[in-house]
Design a protein around this motif. Structure first.
Motif, mmCIF file in Angstrom:
data_model
loop_
_atom_site.group_PDB
_atom_site.id
_atom_site.type_symbol
_atom_site.label_atom_id
_atom_site.label_comp_id
_atom_site.label_asym_id
_atom_site.label_seq_id
_atom_site.Cartn_x
_atom_site.Cartn_y
_atom_site.Cartn_z
ATOM 1 N N VAL A 134 0.864 -1.188 0.000
ATOM 2 C CA VAL A 134 0.000 0.000 0.000
ATOM 3 C C VAL A 134 0.898 1.235 0.000
ATOM 4 O O VAL A 134 1.730 1.402 0.893
ATOM 5 N N SER A 135 0.731 2.077 -0.980
ATOM 6 C CA SER A 135 1.613 3.236 -1.134
ATOM 7 C C SER A 135 1.326 4.302 -0.076
ATOM 8 O O SER A 135 0.269 4.304 0.567
ATOM 9 N N GLU A 151 0.764 7.446 -0.667
ATOM 10 C CA GLU A 151 -0.341 8.275 -1.142
ATOM 11 C C GLU A 151 -1.684 7.668 -0.765
ATOM 12 O O GLU A 151 -2.617 8.377 -0.370
ATOM 13 N N GLU A 152 -1.789 6.346 -0.877
ATOM 14 C CA GLU A 152 -3.048 5.674 -0.508
ATOM 15 C C GLU A 152 -3.298 5.774 0.992
ATOM 16 O O GLU A 152 -4.436 6.001 1.436
ATOM 17 N N ARG A 153 -2.256 5.615 1.771
ATOM 18 C CA ARG A 153 -2.403 5.737 3.233
ATOM 19 C C ARG A 153 -2.828 7.157 3.622
ATOM 20 O O ARG A 153 -3.674 7.351 4.494
ATOM 21 N N SER A 160 -4.514 9.246 1.817
ATOM 22 C CA SER A 160 -5.911 9.480 1.433
ATOM 23 C C SER A 160 -6.871 8.881 2.461
ATOM 24 O O SER A 160 -7.916 9.479 2.771
ATOM 25 N N VAL A 161 -6.536 7.717 3.017
ATOM 26 C CA VAL A 161 -7.378 7.093 4.038
ATOM 27 C C VAL A 161 -7.365 7.922 5.319
ATOM 28 O O VAL A 161 -8.410 8.169 5.951
ATOM 29 N N LYS A 203 -11.127 -1.513 1.008
ATOM 30 C CA LYS A 203 -10.700 -1.384 -0.381
ATOM 31 C C LYS A 203 -9.212 -1.062 -0.499
ATOM 32 O O LYS A 203 -8.524 -1.602 -1.379
ATOM 33 N N VAL A 204 -8.698 -0.211 0.385
ATOM 34 C CA VAL A 204 -7.314 0.249 0.265
ATOM 35 C C VAL A 204 -6.363 -0.543 1.155
ATOM 36 O O VAL A 204 -5.380 -1.135 0.679
ATOM 37 N N ARG A 239 -6.401 -4.577 0.788
ATOM 38 C CA ARG A 239 -6.214 -5.102 -0.569
ATOM 39 C C ARG A 239 -5.108 -6.148 -0.561
ATOM 40 O O ARG A 239 -4.045 -5.921 0.000
#
Length: 208
Positions: free
Chosen positions: A61-62, A64-66, A68-69, A116-117, A120
């Motif tokens: 998990v990048s 950027e994804e973290r 955003s969460v 979802k993030v 995954r």
């Protein structure tokens, strides 16, 4: 009063029941709303913790994804706090602006985002391609094959030569004079008659 008819009393009871039902409904809605608010705040904390999870199994998990969460959790926290304060300022007999159903939907949004993030599964690694042989290795293998083929051919020629050899000529006894040994015929030229070769009879005594 005492002069009211039975029908009037029944109608009055209906009005009281409707009024009390409205108050009871507001009271029950306030209780479920507070419970839903606590559940939403718990989901917000869980979302923040999931974004900061350092589990090696979630290394794919990048950042950027973290981020955003984590941002979604902070925005939800600010929204829930503001809406709850507005609802507390309203009188209990008015229609609420924040209900348990609304809070439940917000909680569901956060849970689905985390699933979802952050939950995954890892991507399946691509199969490793077979290494391409170097040109030098291919050339050496070709030379080895040619050398082996040549050795096999030499062995076959040697074996065939040995089989084709004529048997050795037996030795001539020393006591036989050279005149008694048959001589090879000389080639006959054109116009010459072929003469038979004279061979001495071995049974005659040899004059010494």
């Amino acid at each position: 009063g005492t002069t009211a008819s039975v029908q009037q009393i029944k109608e009055y009871l209906v009005v009281l029941k409707n009024s009390s039902a409205h108050v009871v409904a507001r009271y029950e809605a306030d209780g479920t709303r507070r419970a839903a608010f606590e559940d939403l705040m718990e989901a917000i904390e869980d979302t923040k913790a999931a974004a900061d999870d350092k589990d090696p199994n979630k290394a794919h998990v990048s950042k950027e994804e973290r981020d955003s969460v984590s941002k979604a959790a902070e925005e939800m926290d600010a929204w829930a706090t503001a809406e709850s304060e507005k609802q507390d300022e309203k009188p209990g007999y008015e229609i609420p602006i924040l209900t348990a159903e609304i809070l439940g939907e917000k909680q569901k949004e956060l849970r689905e985002l985390v699933k979802k993030v952050m939950e995954r599964p890892k991507p399946t690694p691509a199969p490793t391609p077979a290494p391409t042989p170097k040109p030098t290795e291919t050339k050496e293998k070709s030379k080895e094959g040619e050398g082996k083929k040549k050795l096999d051919e030499d062995e076959e020629m040697k074996e065939g030569g040995q089989k084709a050899e004529e048997p050795p000529t037996p030795p001539i006894p020393a006591d036989i004079p050279s005149e008694a040994i048959p001589q090879a015929k000389e080639p006959v030229g054109e116009g010459q008659a072929t003469q038979p070769m004279e061979i001495e009879d071995e049974s005659k005594p040899v004059t010494k």
